[in-house]
Write an enzyme that holds these catalytic residues in place. Sequence first.
Site, PDB file in Angstrom:
ATOM      1  N   LYS A 129      41.898  43.573  51.933  1.00 34.19           N
ATOM      2  CA  LYS A 129      42.584  42.438  51.305  1.00 34.19           C
ATOM      3  C   LYS A 129      43.881  42.896  50.647  1.00 34.19           C
ATOM      4  O   LYS A 129      44.941  42.284  50.830  1.00 34.19           O
ATOM      5  CB  LYS A 129      41.667  41.790  50.264  1.00 34.19           C
ATOM      6  CG  LYS A 129      42.338  40.726  49.426  1.00 34.19           C
ATOM      7  CD  LYS A 129      41.400  40.259  48.324  1.00 34.19           C
ATOM      8  CE  LYS A 129      42.144  39.408  47.305  1.00 34.19           C
ATOM      9  NZ  LYS A 129      41.284  39.022  46.159  1.00 34.19           N
ATOM     10  N   ASP A 147      40.048  36.407  51.034  1.00 33.62           N
ATOM     11  CA  ASP A 147      39.298  36.620  49.795  1.00 33.62           C
ATOM     12  C   ASP A 147      38.151  35.619  49.769  1.00 33.62           C
ATOM     13  O   ASP A 147      37.870  34.956  50.765  1.00 33.62           O
ATOM     14  CB  ASP A 147      40.211  36.489  48.568  1.00 33.62           C
ATOM     15  CG  ASP A 147      40.750  35.074  48.411  1.00 33.62           C
ATOM     16  OD1 ASP A 147      40.392  34.184  49.210  1.00 33.62           O
ATOM     17  OD2 ASP A 147      41.541  34.854  47.481  1.00 33.62           O
TER      18      ASP A 147
END
Length: 218
Positions: A129, A147
């Site tokens: 991420k 996310d």
Amino acid sequence: MEIKVLKKKDQKEKLEHILETLDERYGTKKEGFYHEQPWQLLAAIMLSAQSTDRQVDEALPGLFGRFHSAREMAEAPQEEIEDYIRSVGLYKSKARNLKKCCRQIVEEYSGQVPDKIEELLKLAGVGRKTATLFLADAYGIPGVTVDTHVFRISRRLGWAKGKNPEQVEKELEKVLPVEHWNRINFQLIYLGREICTARKARCEICPLTEWCAKKIPV
């Protein structure tokens, strides 16, 4: 609640409506963290994990006012780094990762943050991420950052079925136009915080309900 699979003949039109609505409601660009150098942006994104943007923004001026290069942070005592980021969640482990990450950047990459995700993932404290978001913000390299909000909402919308973030990332790269990859993250974060929360999807006020694959009765 069963999630309906979007029919191919309707998928493109629904996708266009959803993306246009997200652009109108949340904009197409998100103001990034304060930074002057790529390593600073990477540090800021690392600090943002399990912390609010406000907490990070408050810590950055002091942190970067003290450390002007990755080398300076790499050579500093961990305790000193901690002093500048105490307002940020998990500051001890983040200070440790920042110091190690900066040392890697200096020793293995001649002070330059790599622009390949495979190399970024070798750095301490950098997950997929963080790496994807950094590449998008620092170098303009398209990427879908998955996310918890993107994972949840993309499945509710019928865009993905993956059981982990990496699977969903690959699915979204196939579904979404490339020009939307970088901005879908912050758009769905805002939607997830405001309306399509983990605890309850507030479909009665959601601007996407008409095209959503998972409609929950009011």
